[in-house]
Design an enzyme around this catalytic site. Structure first.
Site, PDB file in Angstrom:
ATOM      1  CG  PHE A 269      -8.343   2.988   2.575  1.00 17.68           C
ATOM      2  CD1 PHE A 269      -9.195   2.843   3.326  1.00 17.68           C
ATOM      3  CD2 PHE A 269      -7.029   2.434   2.656  1.00 17.68           C
ATOM      4  CE1 PHE A 269      -9.241   1.869   5.010  1.00 17.68           C
ATOM      5  CE2 PHE A 269      -6.582   1.805   4.125  1.00 17.68           C
ATOM      6  CZ  PHE A 269      -8.374   1.583   5.349  1.00 17.68           C
TER       7      PHE A 269
ATOM      8  CE1 TYR B  26       2.468   1.498  -3.225  1.00 18.77           C
ATOM      9  CE2 TYR B  26       3.177   0.047  -1.154  1.00 18.77           C
ATOM     10  CZ  TYR B  26       2.756   1.727  -1.382  1.00 18.77           C
ATOM     11  OH  TYR B  26       2.485   2.586  -0.304  1.00 18.77           O
TER      12      TYR B  26
ATOM     13  CB  SER C  77      -1.886   2.103  -3.418  1.00 20.37           C
ATOM     14  OG  SER C  77      -3.391   1.618  -3.369  1.00 20.37           O
TER      15      SER C  77
ATOM     16  CE  LYS D 158      -3.906  -1.473  -1.763  1.00 18.07           C
ATOM     17  NZ  LYS D 158      -4.300  -0.332  -1.607  1.00 18.07           N
TER      18      LYS D 158
ATOM     19  CE1 TYR E 210      -4.952 -13.693  -6.003  1.00 10.62           C
ATOM     20  CE2 TYR E 210      -6.410 -12.111  -6.684  1.00 10.62           C
ATOM     21  CZ  TYR E 210      -5.656 -12.152  -5.792  1.00 10.62           C
ATOM     22  OH  TYR E 210      -5.509 -11.720  -4.806  1.00 10.62           O
TER      23      TYR E 210
ATOM     24  CG  HIS F 152       4.583 -11.956  -0.208  1.00 14.83           C
ATOM     25  ND1 HIS F 152       3.921 -13.243   0.505  1.00 14.83           N
ATOM     26  CD2 HIS F 152       4.454 -10.537   0.768  1.00 14.83           C
ATOM     27  CE1 HIS F 152       2.603 -12.906   0.973  1.00 14.83           C
ATOM     28  NE2 HIS F 152       3.609 -11.037   1.360  1.00 14.83           N
TER      29      HIS F 152
ATOM     30  CB  THR G  30       4.784   2.638   2.653  1.00 12.96           C
ATOM     31  OG1 THR G  30       4.220   1.293   2.928  1.00 12.96           O
ATOM     32  CG2 THR G  30       5.936   2.884   1.222  1.00 12.96           C
ATOM     33  CG  ASP G  31       5.845   0.128   6.641  1.00 10.30           C
ATOM     34  OD1 ASP G  31       5.154  -0.872   5.746  1.00 10.30           O
ATOM     35  OD2 ASP G  31       4.996  -1.573   7.604  1.00 10.30           O
ATOM     36  CD  GLU G  32       4.823  -2.303   1.111  1.00 10.74           C
ATOM     37  OE1 GLU G  32       5.013  -2.498  -0.165  1.00 10.74           O
ATOM     38  OE2 GLU G  32       3.649  -2.810   1.203  1.00 10.74           O
TER      39      GLU G  32
ATOM     40  CB  SER H 100       7.603   4.376  -7.261  1.00  9.02           C
ATOM     41  OG  SER H 100       6.615   3.394  -6.095  1.00  9.02           O
ATOM     42  CE  LYS H 101       4.563   5.757  -1.089  1.00  7.71           C
ATOM     43  NZ  LYS H 101       3.278   6.994  -0.976  1.00  7.71           N
TER      44      LYS H 101
HETATM   45  P1  NAD Z   1      -5.075   4.057  -3.299  1.00 10.70           P
HETATM   46  O1  NAD Z   1      -5.221   2.994  -3.580  1.00 10.70           O
HETATM   47  O2  NAD Z   1      -6.577   3.685  -1.969  1.00 10.70           O
HETATM   48  O3  NAD Z   1      -5.969   5.331  -3.185  1.00 10.70           O
HETATM   49  C1  NAD Z   1      -5.153   6.351  -3.889  1.00 10.70           C
HETATM   50  C2  NAD Z   1      -5.200   8.136  -4.414  1.00 10.70           C
HETATM   51  O4  NAD Z   1      -4.797   8.317  -4.815  1.00 10.70           O
HETATM   52  C3  NAD Z   1      -6.641   7.222  -5.128  1.00 10.70           C
HETATM   53  O5  NAD Z   1      -7.972   8.291  -4.812  1.00 10.70           O
HETATM   54  C4  NAD Z   1      -6.391   7.361  -6.596  1.00 10.70           C
HETATM   55  O6  NAD Z   1      -7.293   8.079  -7.578  1.00 10.70           O
HETATM   56  C5  NAD Z   1      -6.025   8.586  -6.201  1.00 10.70           C
HETATM   57  N1  NAD Z   1      -4.823   8.238  -7.346  1.00 10.70           N
HETATM   58  C6  NAD Z   1      -3.772   8.058  -7.912  1.00 10.70           C
HETATM   59  N2  NAD Z   1      -2.999   8.419  -8.835  1.00 10.70           N
HETATM   60  C7  NAD Z   1      -3.615  10.126  -9.151  1.00 10.70           C
HETATM   61  C8  NAD Z   1      -2.592  10.188  -9.674  1.00 10.70           C
HETATM   62  N3  NAD Z   1      -1.984  10.923 -10.685  1.00 10.70           N
HETATM   63  N4  NAD Z   1      -3.127  11.793  -9.728  1.00 10.70           N
HETATM   64  C9  NAD Z   1      -4.141  12.273  -8.399  1.00 10.70           C
HETATM   65  N5  NAD Z   1      -4.456  11.019  -7.843  1.00 10.70           N
HETATM   66  C10 NAD Z   1      -3.757   9.826  -8.098  1.00 10.70           C
HETATM   67  O7  NAD Z   1      -4.275   4.551  -1.577  1.00 10.70           O
HETATM   68  P2  NAD Z   1      -4.099   4.695  -0.090  1.00 10.70           P
HETATM   69  O8  NAD Z   1      -4.422   2.769   0.230  1.00 10.70           O
HETATM   70  O9  NAD Z   1      -5.651   5.703   0.497  1.00 10.70           O
HETATM   71  O10 NAD Z   1      -2.981   4.855   0.461  1.00 10.70           O
HETATM   72  C11 NAD Z   1      -2.915   6.597   0.491  1.00 10.70           C
HETATM   73  C12 NAD Z   1      -1.470   6.830   0.436  1.00 10.70           C
HETATM   74  O11 NAD Z   1      -1.187   6.137   1.466  1.00 10.70           O
HETATM   75  C13 NAD Z   1      -0.421   6.410  -0.833  1.00 10.70           C
HETATM   76  O12 NAD Z   1       0.352   7.223  -0.848  1.00 10.70           O
HETATM   77  C14 NAD Z   1       0.017   5.129   0.438  1.00 10.70           C
HETATM   78  O13 NAD Z   1       1.316   4.423  -0.532  1.00 10.70           O
HETATM   79  C15 NAD Z   1       0.527   5.028   1.283  1.00 10.70           C
HETATM   80  N6  NAD Z   1       0.194   4.066   2.291  1.00 10.70           N
HETATM   81  C16 NAD Z   1      -0.785   3.510   2.250  1.00 10.70           C
HETATM   82  C17 NAD Z   1      -1.140   2.866   3.870  1.00 10.70           C
HETATM   83  C18 NAD Z   1      -2.398   1.058   3.213  1.00 10.70           C
HETATM   84  O14 NAD Z   1      -1.311   0.492   4.532  1.00 10.70           O
HETATM   85  N7  NAD Z   1      -3.357   1.578   2.603  1.00 10.70           N
HETATM   86  C19 NAD Z   1       0.240   1.781   4.574  1.00 10.70           C
HETATM   87  C20 NAD Z   1       0.918   3.278   4.104  1.00 10.70           C
HETATM   88  C21 NAD Z   1       1.186   4.259   3.890  1.00 10.70           C
HETATM   89  O1  DAU Z   2       2.902  -1.802   4.786  1.00 13.27           O
HETATM   90  C1  DAU Z   2       2.311  -0.517   4.290  1.00 13.27           C
HETATM   91  C2  DAU Z   2       1.763  -1.178   2.712  1.00 13.27           C
HETATM   92  O2  DAU Z   2       0.421  -2.135   3.055  1.00 13.27           O
HETATM   93  C3  DAU Z   2       0.792  -0.264   1.942  1.00 13.27           C
HETATM   94  O3  DAU Z   2       2.422   0.966   1.362  1.00 13.27           O
HETATM   95  C4  DAU Z   2       0.603  -0.888   1.094  1.00 13.27           C
HETATM   96  O4  DAU Z   2       0.104   0.132  -0.321  1.00 13.27           O
HETATM   97  C5  DAU Z   2      -0.543  -1.521   1.103  1.00 13.27           C
HETATM   98  O5  DAU Z   2      -1.023  -2.056  -0.192  1.00 13.27           O
HETATM   99  C6  DAU Z   2      -0.194  -2.618   1.707  1.00 13.27           C
HETATM  100  O6  DAU Z   2       0.091  -3.486   1.550  1.00 13.27           O
HETATM  101  P1  DAU Z   2       0.619  -5.075   1.008  1.00 13.27           P
HETATM  102  O7  DAU Z   2       0.880  -6.271   0.256  1.00 13.27           O
HETATM  103  O8  DAU Z   2       1.366  -5.421   2.314  1.00 13.27           O
HETATM  104  O9  DAU Z   2      -0.728  -4.731   1.256  1.00 13.27           O
HETATM  105  P2  DAU Z   2      -1.915  -6.117   0.917  1.00 13.27           P
HETATM  106  O10 DAU Z   2      -3.092  -6.977   1.041  1.00 13.27           O
HETATM  107  O11 DAU Z   2      -2.020  -6.885  -0.239  1.00 13.27           O
HETATM  108  O12 DAU Z   2      -1.385  -7.598   1.420  1.00 13.27           O
HETATM  109  C7  DAU Z   2      -1.242  -7.716   2.514  1.00 13.27           C
HETATM  110  C8  DAU Z   2      -0.887  -9.518   2.808  1.00 13.27           C
HETATM  111  O13 DAU Z   2      -1.942 -10.319   2.533  1.00 13.27           O
HETATM  112  C9  DAU Z   2       0.540  -9.487   1.805  1.00 13.27           C
HETATM  113  O14 DAU Z   2       1.388 -10.774   2.718  1.00 13.27           O
HETATM  114  C10 DAU Z   2      -0.246 -10.194   1.165  1.00 13.27           C
HETATM  115  C11 DAU Z   2      -1.025 -11.606   1.552  1.00 13.27           C
HETATM  116  N1  DAU Z   2      -2.236 -11.218   0.801  1.00 13.27           N
HETATM  117  C12 DAU Z   2      -2.243 -10.250  -0.161  1.00 13.27           C
HETATM  118  C13 DAU Z   2      -3.605 -10.313  -1.158  1.00 13.27           C
HETATM  119  C14 DAU Z   2      -4.633  -9.441  -1.761  1.00 13.27           C
HETATM  120  C15 DAU Z   2      -2.404 -12.757   0.606  1.00 13.27           C
HETATM  121  O15 DAU Z   2      -1.735 -13.832   0.976  1.00 13.27           O
HETATM  122  N2  DAU Z   2      -3.303 -12.843  -0.342  1.00 13.27           N
HETATM  123  C16 DAU Z   2      -3.899 -11.772  -1.045  1.00 13.27           C
HETATM  124  O16 DAU Z   2      -4.624 -12.132  -2.107  1.00 13.27           O
END
Ligand code: NAD
Ligand code: DAU
Length: 366
Positions: free
Chosen positions: A15, A172, A89, A211, A363, A306, A137-139, A175-176
């Site tokens: 993403f 998650y 992620s 997500k 689910y 959570h 991540t902020d997590e 590990s981050k």
């Molecule tokens: P994503 O899950 O959409 O994409 C992860 C990508 O990494 C995929 O293309 C996957 O194929 C690749 N990948 C996974 N394991 C791999 C491996 N062993 N070797 C090579 N490639 C591999 O993730 P995202 O939401 O785009 O997040 C990207 C980064 O940003 C992550 O490090 C995540 O922790 C961080 N992040 C995400 C968010 C968010 O809201 N999505 C917020 C803050 C930080």
């Molecule tokens: O804060 C940054 C993080 O945001 C990233 O590091 C993660 O990679 C990313 O996945 C995201 O984590 P969250 O757990 O916050 O995102 P998610 O979209 O899974 O969930 C957002 C909120 O919605 C969370 O409070 C859980 C809730 N949720 C999520 C799903 C998938 C629901 O209530 N129902 C759902 O089906």
């Protein structure tokens, strides 16, 4: 062709990575952008269709845990910069399968760090002009209280700042956090030029529909239940993904070695309020009567452990590097819903087949 810089972006088929790849390929034609991605369930080359033929773009299918391949790639492309996004992620998956998260997020990051170290230390100039930029991540900071749960956001008095102590709760985020520590250890021990950034929740096009936001848009379109965890009172701080990519660009070029920068939009939403905005927007864009999909909202068992509230203070980034979000949330969510509804084929290619079975399994019993 000789390039001014040769940069590896890991996780570029995911993403956020796909937006970073697109921005760098288009903005820096004199940089070679090497997208290293294993193409797990979350990696999708369809996210990069518009740049796949660019002369400054190369895709390499590889696992970051494969140290020999990572080391070979460094030399093959004279890599001088790494923007590391590859990770597992999704929090819910980490609860079911923590080993995969430790493997990729911890060991994979370490393998990449060690490959960069050995390659850069073998060069006459050493670490000069090099950069290892780790996306986190902020997590990792844990969870904040809702000290002001009613009324307008912010919902609490505290925010995550760069000095907030790490306190991860999910496999998650643990590990981050571990990978962040390894990155900083490589700076402190070997002098590697590293940067870590911690960003809040991203939203926008090309997000995998496990997500919250893309899942719910797709479920509304298909008249499926919208599974709200717990009471829907958890708070997240949402940032448009292209603003995150812009921040990564600014920090990669102008950030200071060994620094940490928080990235966020000062844009807190309780899940249930955000869900109502999504329902309203999808209904309007699909021409459904207003509020007709509200009955899809279904409260389900809460996510284990959570985290209640995330809220990022990104004022350091604004003050030191001049970055701030370019898009208001109302505009961002309108664009996002519109994008998913206009790109139903992209969505349907993911949500049928194996993913459909995974989702049903996930689910079951909730
Ligand atoms: P994503 O899950 O959409 O994409 C992860 C990508 O990494 C995929 O293309 C996957 O194929 C690749 N990948 C996974 N394991 C791999 C491996 N062993 N070797 C090579 N490639 C591999 O993730 P995202 O939401 O785009 O997040 C990207 C980064 O940003 C992550 O490090 C995540 O922790 C961080 N992040 C995400 C968010 C968010 O809201 N999505 C917020 C803050 C930080
Ligand atoms: O804060 C940054 C993080 O945001 C990233 O590091 C993660 O990679 C990313 O996945 C995201 O984590 P969250 O757990 O916050 O995102 P998610 O979209 O899974 O969930 C957002 C909120 O919605 C969370 O409070 C859980 C809730 N949720 C999520 C799903 C998938 C629901 O209530 N129902 C759902 O089906």
């Amino acid at each position: 062709m000789k390039f001014k810089r040769n940069i590896i972006i890991t996780g570029g088929a995911g993403f956020i990575g796909s937006h970073v790849v697109r921005l760098f390929v288009n903005k820096y034609p004199d940089y070679r952008v090497i997208n290293v991605d294993k193409l797990t369930y979350a990696g999708n080359l369809a996210n990069l269709k518009d740049v796949e033929d660019a002369t400054n773009y190369t895709f390499v299918k590889a696992d970051i845990c494969d140290f020999d391949t990572m080391f070979a790639l460094m030399g093959q492309y004279n890599v001088d910069g790494i923007i590391h996004l590859a990770a597992e992620s999704h929090v819910d998956r980490s609860i079911k399968d923590p080993f995969t998260f430790a493997r990729t997020n911890v060991m994979g990051t370490l393998s990449l760090l060690q490959a960069a170290k050995l390659y850069w230390e073998s060069l006459p100039e050493g670490y000069a002009g090099k950069r290892f930029y780790h996306i986190s991540t902020d997590e990792v900071y844990g969870a904040l209280e809702l000290t002001r749960p009613d009324g307008e956001p912010p919902y609490g008095d505290e925010f995550f700042v760069e000095t907030t102590k790490y306190n991860p709760h999910s496999p998650y985020s643990a590990s981050k956090a571990s990978s962040d520590h390894f990155v900083r250890a490589f700076h402190d021990t070997y002098g590697m030029p590293t940067i870590v950034t911690n960003c809040s929740n991203n939203y926008g096009p090309y997000q995998f529909p496990e997500k919250l936001i893309p899942l719910f848009i797709n479920n509304i379109r298909n008249r499926k239940p919208l599974p709200v965890y717990g009471k829907g009172e958890n708070v997240r701080d949402w940032l448009y993904v292209i603003d995150h990519a812009r921040a990564i660009d600014v920090i990669f070029h102008n950030g200071k070695d060994a620094e940490t920068y928080n990235i966020g939009g000062f844009n807190e939403w309780k899940n249930i309020d955000l869900i109502k905005v999504i329902v309203k927007t999808v209904d309007r864009l699909l021409g459904n009567p207003e509020g007709s999909s509200l009955d899809l909202i279904t409260y389900v068992t809460d996510r284990a452990g959570h985290d209640l509230r995330y809220a990022i203070d990104s004022s350091k980034l604004k003050k030191e590097l001049g970055w701030e979000p370019s898009l208001q949330f109302e505009e961002g969510i309108e664009k996002t819903v519109g994008w998913y509804l206009d790109n139903q084929e992209w969505m349907d290619n993911i949500t049928t087949g194996d993913y459909e079975k995974y989702y049903e399994e996930m689910y079951k019993g909730r």
